[in-house]
Design an enzyme around this catalytic site. Structure first.
Site, PDB file in Angstrom:
ATOM      1  N   LYS A  73      -1.175   8.532  -6.681  1.00  0.00           N
ATOM      2  CA  LYS A  73      -0.531   9.424  -7.647  1.00  0.00           C
ATOM      3  C   LYS A  73       0.832   9.867  -7.114  1.00  0.00           C
ATOM      4  O   LYS A  73       0.958  10.246  -5.938  1.00  0.00           O
ATOM      5  CB  LYS A  73      -1.437  10.629  -7.884  1.00  0.00           C
ATOM      6  CG  LYS A  73      -0.921  11.650  -8.887  1.00  0.00           C
ATOM      7  CD  LYS A  73      -1.939  12.787  -9.030  1.00  0.00           C
ATOM      8  CE  LYS A  73      -1.467  13.877  -9.963  1.00  0.00           C
ATOM      9  NZ  LYS A  73      -2.464  14.971 -10.083  1.00  0.00           N
ATOM     10  N   SER A 149      -3.246  16.324 -14.559  1.00  0.00           N
ATOM     11  CA  SER A 149      -1.999  15.646 -14.238  1.00  0.00           C
ATOM     12  C   SER A 149      -2.192  14.266 -13.621  1.00  0.00           C
ATOM     13  O   SER A 149      -1.220  13.572 -13.333  1.00  0.00           O
ATOM     14  CB  SER A 149      -1.182  16.517 -13.281  1.00  0.00           C
ATOM     15  OG  SER A 149      -1.885  16.705 -12.056  1.00  0.00           O
ATOM     16  N   SER A 173      -7.108  18.600 -12.965  1.00  0.00           N
ATOM     17  CA  SER A 173      -6.319  17.375 -13.071  1.00  0.00           C
ATOM     18  C   SER A 173      -7.005  16.102 -12.614  1.00  0.00           C
ATOM     19  O   SER A 173      -6.430  15.022 -12.712  1.00  0.00           O
ATOM     20  CB  SER A 173      -5.003  17.534 -12.304  1.00  0.00           C
ATOM     21  OG  SER A 173      -4.194  18.489 -12.932  1.00  0.00           O
TER      22      SER A 173
END
Length: 473
Positions: A73, A149, A173
Site C-alpha cells: 500500500k 483506505s 481501512s
C-alpha cells in the site's frame, strides 16, 4: 500460467516448492493481470516490474510464501528505491532509502514485491480516490467504490492480481475494503505488527496486515510478521502458538453479542439487517450462544473525543512534512479533506487535544469491559454494500454532505481502532445486486486466535472462495 488466480498464496508457494512453477512465472502471470485489469480498476499505482523480475530470478528466502507476488500500500510503508506518495501532491518521496521493518518481514516470508497500491490522500476517507492517484474501482462492479483506505490492495486482490496484499487500518481501512470487495480482512491487535509511520502517525489506531482471499493466508502471514519489534516500548501480548495452527482447532461454544445499533440511532437498510440476522442464525446452528447487546457507549462523546485527538495529530503529521520539505503546502497540493484537517488541527488548543486523548482512554476501558460478558462482538462492517463511486466522492464540493454520507455508510469499525482490539471482516453474503456483504467480528484484546478459529469455521460452513467478480477473467 492460466490458472494462477485460482490459487491462494500458500497454494502458489506450494507449487513453487514442488517445482511445478517458478517464481518468475508467477510474477509474469501477475504482471499480465495488472496490465489486463488495472486500466479499469486503477488499483496499482506504481509498477516495480523490473525489480520483481530480478528478485524472482534470484535466490528467495525459504519462507511460507516463497515466490508469491505481493503488493504494498502506498501509505506509510517504505520500500527501498521506490517512490512514496501517500496519495498526496505534497507528501512526496522520490525514492525511499530503506525498507520499513514490516517490508523486511514480508521479504523474509518469501514474497516478491511487484508494485504499490492506490490509497486516498493520507488515508483519510473510507473511499480510495484522490487528486494525486485517482479513483480506484471495485472488481465486482467498477461503478462502485473499493473502499478505503486500502482500496487498491482490496481491488487488486479481489481481481486475482495477487492472492493477498499489504493493507493498513486506522478507522476501518482493512475491514471496509475487505467488505466492499468480498475478502477476508483482519485488523490485528495494536502493535501486533511493526508500525510503518515514523511518528506513529495515527495515535496507535492504525495497524498493518493484509487483505486476502482465504483465512489461511492471513494467518500464515501474521505468523511471519506478527512479533515484537526491537526497541519498541509498546508491544502486543505474545501469541500462544502459530495462528495457522488455530485454523485446525474448534472455536468451541462462543458467547457472541450482536447489534445493529449505529451512532446516529438510525436503522440500517433492510438488506443489511437481514444479512446480520442470517449471520446470527448461522452462528446458532454452529452451536454458539448468540444474544443481542450493544456496546453501551455514548457515541457522540466518543467521536467528539476522537475528532479532537485526530485533528490535532493530523496537523502535527503535516508539520513533520513541512519540516522535511522546508515549506508550507501550496493551495493545490492538499486535497479538500487534508486541507480542512490540517487547518482545523492548527486551531485546536493543547487542552482540547489532551481532553480528547483522555476521554478516549476512559471510554476504551468501558468498551473493553463489555467483553467480560462475551467472547465476540458481531455487527455488519458497513451499513450498506459498496456505494456508487459518484455518490461517495471525497473530492465533491460539499464536504459536509460527504461527511454525512460517509458517516451513514461506515458506522461500525472505528471503536476497535481506539481500543486496539482485533476485528475482522468476513465476506459471508452478497446483496441483491451481487455486491459483497461483510460481517464484522471483534474479539478481546490480543485474542486473534479465537477470531481465526471462528473465521475458519465460517469459511468452511459458508464458503466464499468460488465467488467471482465481474473483473476477473
Amino acid at each position: 500460467m492460466d490458472d494462477y488466480a485460482e490459487y491462494d498464496g500458500l497454494g502458489l508457494a506450494d507449487l513453487v516448492a514442488r517445482k511445478q512453477v517458478t517464481p518468475a512465472e508467477l510474477v509474469e502471470a501477475a504482471i499480465a493481470r495488472i496490465e489486463r485489469h488495472n486500466p479499469t480498476l486503477n488499483a496499482v499505482v506504481h509498477k516495480g516490474y523490473d525489480a520483481a523480475q530480478r528478485r524472482a530470478a534470484g535466490d528467495l528466502p525459504d519462507g511460507p510464501f516463497r515466490g508469491v507476488p505481493f503488493l504494498i500500500k502506498d501509505l506509510g510503508a517504505q520500500v527501498k528505491g521506490w517512490p512514496r506518495t501517500s496519495g498526496s501532491r505534497f507528501a512526496q518521496v522520490a525514492a525511499d532509502a530503506e525498507d520499513s521493518e514490516l517490508v523486511r518481514r514480508y521479504r523474509a516470508a518469501g514474497v516478491v514485491l511487484l508494485g504499490k497500491t492506490n490509497t486516498p490522500e493520507f488515508g483519510i476517507p473510507g473511499v480510495t480516490n484522490s487528486e494525486r492517484l485517482g479513483s480506484c474501482r471495485n472488481p465486482w462492479n467498477p461503478d462502485h467504490i473499493s473502499g478505503g483506505s486500502s482500496g487498491g490492495a482490496a481491488s487488486a486482490t479481489a481481481a486475482g492480481i495477487v492472492p493477498m496484499a499489504h493493507a493498513s487500518d486506522g478507522l476501518g481501512s482493512i475491514r471496509i475494503p475487505a467488505a466492499c470487495c468480498g475478502l477476508f480482512g483482519l485488523k490485528v491487535t495494536r502493535d501486533r505488527t511493526p508500525i510503518c509511520e515514523v511518528s506513529d502517525g495515527a495515535l496507535g489506531f492504525s495497524v498493518h496486515h493484509v487483505v486476502s482471499r482465504t483465512v489461511r493466508d492471513s494467518a500464515a502471514m501474521l505468523d511471519a510478521t506478527g512479533y515484537a519489534q526491537a526497541n519498541d516500548p509498546f508491544q502486543a501480548p505474545a501469541k500462544n502458538g502459530p495462528y495457522l495452527g488455530e485454523l485446525e482447532k474448534s472455536p468451541g461454544k462462543l458467547r457472541i453479542a450482536w447489534s445493529a445499533e449505529t451512532p446516529s440511532g438510525r436503522p440500517i437498510p433492510d438488506e443489511m439487517q437481514a444479512a446480520l440476522l442470517r449471520t446470527v442464525e448461522l452462528l446458532k446452528e454452529l452451536g454458539h450462544e448468540v444474544f443481542e447487546r450493544g456496546l453501551g457507549v455514548d457515541y457522540r462523546t466518543l467521536y467528539r473525543a476522537q475528532s479532537l485527538a485526530s485533528a490535532s495529530n493530523f496537523s502535527a503529521n503535516v508539520q513533520r512534512w513541512l519540516e522535511a520539505l522546508g515549506r508550507e503546502p501550496e493551495d493545490h497540493e492538499l486535497g479538500p479533506l487534508a486541507r480542512r484537517g490540517y487547518e482545523a488541527g492548527k486551531r485546536l488548543t493543547g487542552q482540547q487535544a489532551f481532553w480528547g486523548f483522555q476521554q478516549l482512554r476512559l471510554m476504551n476501558r468501558q468498551i473493553l469491559a463489555a467483553f467480560d460478558d462475551f467472547d465476540i462482538y458481531l455487527s455488519p462492517v458497513m451499513a450498506t454494500p459498496a456505494p456508487r463511486a459518484d455518490w461517495l466522492d471525497p473530492l465533491m464540493d460539499d464536504l459536509r454532505e460527504f461527511d454525512r454520507r460517509q458517516a451513514a455508510t461506515y458506522p461500525y469499525t472505528p471503536p476497535f481502532n481506539f481500543t486496539g482490539q482485533p476485528s475482522m471482516s468476513v465476506p459471508l453474503w452478497q446483496s441483491a445486486d451481487g455486491l459483497p456483504i461483510g460481517m464484522m467480528f471483534s474479539g478481546r484484546f490480543a485474542d486473534e486466535a479465537t477470531l481465526f478459529r471462528l473465521a475458519a469455521q465460517l469459511e468452511k460452513e459458508a464458503p466464499w472462495k468460488d465467488r467471482r467478480p465481474q473483473v476477473w477473467s
